[in-house]
Design a protein around this motif. Structure first.
Motif: not given
Length: 617
Positions: A180-182, A207-210, A236-238, A298-301
Motif C-alpha cells: 500500500g505504498l502508492l 492494499h489499504s494499509t496506508s 476489506g480495508e486494514g 511491510v505488506p498486508g499479508g
C-alpha cells in the motif's frame, strides 16, 4: 470521455483473509458463497496461491489441490486466479525448471485460469519459465511488477520491466502494490507511463494499509487502468484491500460503470461477515490505517502473520522494534521489494536482530542464499559488512539461479514414495518437504486434525477465563513477579511454557489448558479437571544453557536437521543444527572450538531459547 467498463478481481477467497486472519479461511466456509460469487460477473476470483497452500497443509489439514478442484466445480463461469512466485512457485526457494513446468501444468489441469506471476526481486529471468509454462497450458499469463520505493526504484525502471513482460507474451500486466505504498500522484505518473509504453491491459493490486488505496484506484482508472483488485468489505480495508461494494457504487452511472449488482454483493458480504466471526482468534491487531507502512513497507499479508508469529513467541510487545528494524535490514540487502519470499527473509532477520539483542548475531540460511545471489539480482548495492558476516568469501553468482538446479521431479518422486498417490502429492512434497510429508503421512493414517475454531464470544454458553500472564505472588512475606510466556500452538497436546520469576526464566511442560485460573481468584491457580494430577511432564526438559559451549536457538522453532555427531571435533562457527522458525531456516553455529559431548535434540523436535540443544566441550 470514452466509455470503458472497469472489471474487478475479488480477492475474498485468498489475499483478503491472508491479510486479516492469517490465511485461515477454510474451504467449507467458501463453498456456500460460490453460487452467488459465480453469478456476480467478476473478471476473476483470486482463490489460490500465496500462503494458502502452506496454511492448508500446516494448520487446516486440507489438501490444497482438492480445495482448487472444489472451487472450480463451484465456480464454473468465473475464472479462478492464483498468485505464483515465479521460480519460487509457492515455496521459499527456487525450484528446477521441470518442477516449475509440472506445477503450472497441474495447477491449470485442476482449475487455475489466470496465473499472476511475480518475482520478489523483479528479476525477469526468474519469470521466464513460469510464463512459458502458462502460455503452453493455454491459460492467461499476467506478468507482475512488484511496486516499491527506494533510492534505486523509479518509473523508467518499472516501464522497462513492463516492456520485458509484454515481450515475454504476458496478456496483462499487474502493478502489485503489496504494502500500500502508492500515492495518488505516483499512481497517476506510473500508470500513464505504463499505458503509453505497453499495449496489454494493466491490472492494479493495492492494499489499504496506508489508507490511500481507494484514491489510488480512482486515479489509476482515470489514467487508463481498467482492471482493479478489491475485497468484499467483510474482509476489506486494514491490511487487506478497498471494498468491492464501494468501488462498484462509486463507478455507477459513470463512463466506467462496472455493471455489477450491488444488492447481490451485499448479500454475499453479509454471509462473509458472519463467517469472519468464527475466526476471531486469528484476527490481526493491525486492522486500521497504519501510516508507518511508508517507512517499514511491510505488506498486508506479512504483517498479520508477523503479529501471529511474535504472539506465539511471547514477543508481540516488540512489534514496533521489529517494524523499525525491517527497513534497516532491507537497506543492508540492497532494497528488495518486500513480498514473499523476500518479505519473510527480511522480516525474520529483523526479528532475529531484535530478539537476540545484536544485529546479525544469528543469520538465517535464506539471507545467506540471498547474499550469494541465489534469489536473483538485488536491485541495489549489498552492505559489504553484512555480506562478509553472512557468507565470508563465498562466490556470488550473476547468472539465473535456476540454471544451477538440475531436474528434480524424479528425485522428489523417489523421496516421497508410496505416500504420494498422484503427481499433485509429489508437488505438495516439493513445495514444503517437512509439512508436506507430515500431511501425507497423517492422511494415510487417517489422523488429520485441523485447528479448532473457538466460538465467537457472544456464542459462548459460559464465561471464558484466560490465565493471567503477568502477576505478583507473595509467599512467606516475599513478593515475586511472575510472567508466563508460551510457545507452540495452543491445540498441541503438550507445549512449553516459560515462567519468569523476577525476570529469571524457568521452563515447564504442561498439557494444553492444563492449568486455568480459579474464577475470581485474581491469579491463583488450580488444576483443571481435564488434566490429571502430576501431569507436568518431568524428564522432558533439556539442560539449561549455561556454558560457553552450549548450542542454543535464538527463538522457538523446529529442528530441521542435526549436522553433527557425538565425538565430532568442531571449529567455532561450524554448522551444528538447522532450526526452522517463522518459516525460515536458521543454521546454528558452534559457539566455541571443541568436541561434541552430547546432543539433546533430534530432527522434528520443538526447541526454545535458553535450552542446551548440543553441548560442546
Amino acid at each position: 470521455m470514452a466509455k470503458t467498463r472497469v472489471q474487478i478481481t475479488d480477492v475474498i477467497l485468498r489475499d483478503a483473509h491472508q491479510s486479516l486472519i492469517a490465511t485461515r479461511l477454510r474451504t467449507e466456509d467458501m463453498l456456500p458463497a460460490c453460487p452467488d460469487l459465480d453469478a456476480v460477473g467478476y473478471w476473476s476470483l483470486e482463490a489460490w496461491g500465496g500462503a494458502t497452500f502452506d496454511a492448508c497443509l500446516r494448520f487446516l489439514k486440507e489438501d490444497p489441490w482438492e480445495r482448487l478442484r472444489l472451487l472450480k466445480a463451484a465456480l464454473p463461469r468465473t475464472r479462478i486466479q492464483m498468485l505464483l512466485r515465479g521460480q519460487n512457485l509457492l515455496g521459499y526457494r527456487h525450484y528446477s525448471d521441470d518442477v516449475v513446468r509440472a506445477f503450472v501444468a497441474k495447477a491449470a489441469d485442476n482449475g487455475v485460469d489466470v496465473f499472476r506471476i511475480f518475482d520478489a526481486m523483479n528479476d525477469t529471468r526468474n519469470l521466464r519459465v513460469a510464463i512459458e509454462a502458462v502460455l503452453q497450458s493455454g491459460k492467461h499469463a499476467e506478468g507482475t511488477i512488484c511496486y516499491t520505493t527506494s533510492p534505486v526504484h523509479s518509473v523508467p525502471a518499472f516501464v522497462a520491466m513492463a516492456r520485458e513482460l509484454e515481450a515475454m507474451g504476458c496478456q496483462t500486466i499487474a502493478l502489485k502494490d503489496m504494502a500500500g505504498l502508492l500515492t495518488p500522484t505516483k499512481t497517476t505518473a506510473l500508470v500513464k507511463a505504463l499505458v503509453k509504453a505497453v499495449k496489454v491491459p494493466l491490472h492494479l493490486h493495492s492494499h489499504s494499509t496506508s489508507g490511500l488505496a481507494t484514491v489510488c484506484q480512482w486515479k489509476a482508472i482515470e489514467s487508463g487502468c481498467y482492471l482493479i483488485d478489491t475485497a468484499l468489505s467483510a474482509f476489506g480495508e486494514g491490511t487487506s484491500h478497498p471494498p468491492t461494494e464501494s468501488l462498484v457504487a462509486a463507478l455507477r452511472e459513470t463512463a466506467h460503470d462496472t455493471g455489477l449488482d450491488l444488492e447481490r454483493l451485499e448479500r454475499i458480504n453479509a454471509y462473509f461477515r458472519d463467517v469472519r466471526k468464527r475466526y476471531h482468534q486469528f484476527e490481526s491487531d493491525h486492522t486500521g490505517v497504519d501510516s508507518r507502512v511508508h517507512v517499514n513497507q511491510v505488506p498486508g499479508g506479512m504483517i498479520s502473520n508477523l503479529a501471529n508469529q511474535l504472539k506465539e513467541q511471547g514477543a508481540l510487545t516488540r512489534m514496533d522494534e521489529v517494524l523499525l528494524e525491517i527497513p534497516r535490514v532491507r537497506a543492508d540487502l540492497g532494497y528488495p521489494p518486500l513480498v514473499t519470499p523476500t518479505s519473510q527473509i527480511v522480516g525474520t532477520q529483523a526479528v532475529l536482530n531484535v530478539l537476540t539483542g545484536q544485529r546479525y548475531k544469528s543469520i538465517t540460511n535464506e539471507v545467506k542464499l540471498y547474499l550469494q545471489g541465489r534469489y536473483g539480482a538485488p536491485p541495489g548495492i549489498i552492505d559489504s559488512r553484512v555480506r562478509r558476516l553472512a557468507i565470508g568469501n563465498q562466490p556470488v553468482i550473476t547468472h539465473r539461479p535456476a540454471d544451477d538446479i538440475p531436474p528434480e521431479m524424479a528425485k522428489l518422486r523417489a523421496e516421497i514414495g508410496d505416500l504420494a498417490k498422484s503427481e499433485e502429492d509429489v508437488l505438495t512434497y516439493a513445495m514444503f518437504p517437512e509439512i508436506g510429508r507430515q500431511f501425507l503421512e497423517e492422511r494415510a493414517a487417517g489422523t488429520l486434525r485441523p485447528e479448532e475454531l473457538l466460538p465467537p464470544p457472544e456464542a459462548q454458553s459460559a464465561p471464558c477465563y484466560l490465565a493471567p500472564t503477568d502477576f505478583n505472588v507473595t509467599m512467606h512475606g516475599e513478593t515475586y513477579n511472575i510472567k508466563i510466556r508460551g510457545a507452540g500452538h495452543k491445540n498441541e497436546e503438550q507445549r512449553p511454557f516459560y515462567v519468569y520469576v523476577d525476570g529469571m526464566p524457568e521452563e515447564i511442560m504442561v498439557e494444553t489448558m492444563g492449568i486455568v485460573p480459579t474464577e475470581g481468584a485474581g491469579g491463583d491457580f488450580r488444576e483443571s479437571s481435564a488434566t490429571p494430577a502430576g501431569s507436568v511432564a518431568a524428564g522432558l526438559r533439556r539442560p539449561r544453557a549455561v556454558k560457553a559451549g552450549d548450542v542454543t536457538s535464538a527463538m522457538p522453532g523446529t529442528v530441521v536437521d542435526v549436522l553433527v555427531t557425538v565425538g565430532q571435533v568442531l571449529k567455532a562457527g561450524d554448522p551444528v543444527l538447522v532450526i526452522e522458525a517463522m518459516k525460515m531456516e536458521n543454521e546454528v553455529p558452534a559457539p566455541i572450538k571443541g568436541t561434541v559431548k552430547s546432543i539433546h535434540v533430534k530432527k522434528g523436535d520443538s526447541v526454545n531459547p535458553n535450552e542446551a540443544l548440543v553441548e560442546i566441550g
